[in-house]
Design a protein around this motif. Structure first.
Motif, mmCIF file in Angstrom:
data_model
loop_
_atom_site.group_PDB
_atom_site.id
_atom_site.type_symbol
_atom_site.label_atom_id
_atom_site.label_comp_id
_atom_site.label_asym_id
_atom_site.label_seq_id
_atom_site.Cartn_x
_atom_site.Cartn_y
_atom_site.Cartn_z
ATOM 1 N N PRO A 138 0.839 -1.197 0.000
ATOM 2 C CA PRO A 138 0.000 0.000 0.000
ATOM 3 C C PRO A 138 0.885 1.263 0.000
ATOM 4 N N PRO A 139 0.392 2.415 -0.405
ATOM 5 C CA PRO A 139 -0.982 2.640 -0.830
ATOM 6 C C PRO A 139 -1.216 2.344 -2.315
ATOM 7 N N GLU A 140 -0.153 2.298 -3.135
ATOM 8 C CA GLU A 140 -0.373 2.152 -4.579
ATOM 9 C C GLU A 140 -0.329 0.704 -5.054
ATOM 10 N N SER A 141 -0.255 -0.237 -4.133
ATOM 11 C CA SER A 141 -0.197 -1.668 -4.455
ATOM 12 C C SER A 141 0.989 -2.007 -5.352
ATOM 13 N N ALA A 142 2.126 -1.369 -5.075
ATOM 14 C CA ALA A 142 3.347 -1.670 -5.830
ATOM 15 C C ALA A 142 3.737 -3.124 -5.594
ATOM 16 N N ILE A 143 4.211 -3.773 -6.644
ATOM 17 C CA ILE A 143 4.635 -5.173 -6.564
ATOM 18 C C ILE A 143 6.094 -5.235 -6.122
ATOM 19 N N GLU A 144 6.340 -6.007 -5.061
ATOM 20 C CA GLU A 144 7.705 -6.250 -4.588
ATOM 21 C C GLU A 144 7.939 -7.757 -4.538
ATOM 22 N N PHE A 145 9.141 -8.164 -4.960
ATOM 23 C CA PHE A 145 9.523 -9.570 -4.972
ATOM 24 C C PHE A 145 10.452 -9.862 -3.805
ATOM 25 N N LEU A 146 10.326 -11.068 -3.252
ATOM 26 C CA LEU A 146 11.179 -11.513 -2.152
ATOM 27 C C LEU A 146 12.394 -12.250 -2.700
ATOM 28 N N LEU A 147 13.579 -11.790 -2.314
ATOM 29 C CA LEU A 147 14.813 -12.499 -2.644
ATOM 30 C C LEU A 147 15.577 -12.768 -1.358
ATOM 31 N N LEU A 148 16.212 -13.940 -1.306
ATOM 32 C CA LEU A 148 16.989 -14.358 -0.153
ATOM 33 C C LEU A 148 18.461 -14.425 -0.554
ATOM 34 N N GLN A 149 19.346 -13.958 0.327
ATOM 35 C CA GLN A 149 20.785 -14.007 0.046
ATOM 36 C C GLN A 149 21.386 -15.225 0.737
ATOM 37 N N THR A 150 22.043 -16.070 -0.057
ATOM 38 C CA THR A 150 22.615 -17.290 0.500
ATOM 39 C C THR A 150 23.731 -16.966 1.494
ATOM 40 N N ARG A 199 7.372 -26.750 0.787
ATOM 41 C CA ARG A 199 8.235 -27.126 1.921
ATOM 42 C C ARG A 199 9.446 -26.207 1.995
ATOM 43 N N GLU A 200 10.088 -25.973 0.871
ATOM 44 C CA GLU A 200 11.293 -25.144 0.862
ATOM 45 C C GLU A 200 10.996 -23.694 1.239
ATOM 46 N N THR A 201 9.852 -23.187 0.825
ATOM 47 C CA THR A 201 9.463 -21.819 1.178
ATOM 48 C C THR A 201 9.237 -21.715 2.682
ATOM 49 N N GLN A 202 8.625 -22.747 3.269
ATOM 50 C CA GLN A 202 8.440 -22.784 4.725
ATOM 51 C C GLN A 202 9.795 -22.846 5.427
ATOM 52 N N GLU A 203 10.671 -23.729 4.952
ATOM 53 C CA GLU A 203 11.981 -23.909 5.599
ATOM 54 C C GLU A 203 12.869 -22.680 5.461
ATOM 55 N N GLU A 204 12.919 -22.091 4.267
ATOM 56 C CA GLU A 204 13.884 -21.026 3.996
ATOM 57 C C GLU A 204 13.397 -19.630 4.351
ATOM 58 N N ALA A 205 12.083 -19.398 4.297
ATOM 59 C CA ALA A 205 11.558 -18.052 4.545
ATOM 60 C C ALA A 205 10.521 -18.013 5.658
ATOM 61 N N GLY A 206 10.137 -19.178 6.194
ATOM 62 C CA GLY A 206 9.161 -19.219 7.278
ATOM 63 C C GLY A 206 7.745 -18.898 6.832
ATOM 64 N N LEU A 207 7.472 -19.032 5.530
ATOM 65 C CA LEU A 207 6.146 -18.715 4.997
ATOM 66 C C LEU A 207 5.405 -20.004 4.680
ATOM 67 N N SER A 208 4.208 -20.147 5.247
ATOM 68 C CA SER A 208 3.439 -21.379 5.079
ATOM 69 C C SER A 208 2.464 -21.268 3.912
ATOM 70 N N HIS A 216 2.564 -7.594 5.451
ATOM 71 C CA HIS A 216 3.339 -7.304 6.657
ATOM 72 C C HIS A 216 3.860 -8.565 7.347
ATOM 73 N N THR A 217 3.585 -9.735 6.771
ATOM 74 C CA THR A 217 4.055 -10.992 7.358
ATOM 75 C C THR A 217 5.581 -10.989 7.445
ATOM 76 N N MET A 218 6.090 -11.425 8.575
ATOM 77 C CA MET A 218 7.538 -11.470 8.781
ATOM 78 C C MET A 218 8.154 -12.660 8.031
ATOM 79 N N VAL A 219 9.308 -12.422 7.461
ATOM 80 C CA VAL A 219 10.112 -13.477 6.849
ATOM 81 C C VAL A 219 11.082 -13.977 7.909
ATOM 82 N N THR A 220 11.177 -15.297 8.064
ATOM 83 C CA THR A 220 12.084 -15.903 9.032
ATOM 84 C C THR A 220 13.063 -16.790 8.273
ATOM 85 N N LEU A 221 14.324 -16.394 8.243
ATOM 86 C CA LEU A 221 15.326 -17.104 7.450
ATOM 87 C C LEU A 221 15.868 -18.336 8.158
#
Length: 145
Positions: free
Chosen positions: A15-27, A53-62, A98-103
């Motif tokens: 918000p407010p303009e609904s801009a698209i953001e992508f999630l990237l993880l640094q190894t 499974r990998e998304t849950q393990e690596e980013a904590g997102l179910s 606003h969901t937290m990413v957990t690495l």
């Protein structure tokens, strides 16, 4: 035989303009490259289950926190240390931006980035093309495939 990995290109609308953001993880290993969450397929596991499974393990997102976007899947083919590797990516929206990413220990940082910044972080041309294709798919809307 090629190694096989599966994951998600995860995005959120900010918000407010609904801009698209992508999630990237640094190894946290090797060249510390940036990548969407992904990992190797376990024996007997299907590709989509691996991606979840990998998304849950690596980013904590179910699975419950994501909405898989229909009509988008990309397969990348490249070499890692002289061995062929295939990586399959689906596109998924993080339902609550606003969901937290957990690495996991496999990654040392994460970043939400708009398309051009995400492409700059991604580094590899095939991943950049995949991010651009995902962005274009989102702009076209659900009726396009």
């Amino acid at each position: 035989m090629a190694l096989r990995a599966c994951g998600f290109i995860i995005f959120r609308r900010v918000p407010p303009e609904s801009a698209i953001e992508f999630l990237l993880l640094q190894t946290s290993y090797g060249e510390h490259h940036w990548t969407p969450p992904k990992g190797h397929v376990d024996p007997g596991e299907d590709d989509l289950t691996t991606a979840l499974r990998e998304t849950q393990e690596e980013a904590g997102l179910s699975r419950e926190q994501l909405s898989v976007v229909p009509g988008f899947v990309r397969e990348l083919h490249y070499e890692v240390r002289g061995r062929p590797k295939d990586s399959l990516y689906w596109l998924a929206e993080l339902l609550d931006p606003h969901t937290m990413v957990t690495l996991s220990s496999e990654h040392q940082a994460f970043h939400w980035a708009r398309l051009e910044d995400a492409c700059a972080l991604a580094g590899y041309s095939d991943l950049q093309q995949t991010l651009r294709a995902a962005h274009e798919h989102l702009l076209r809307g659900p009726s396009a495939s």
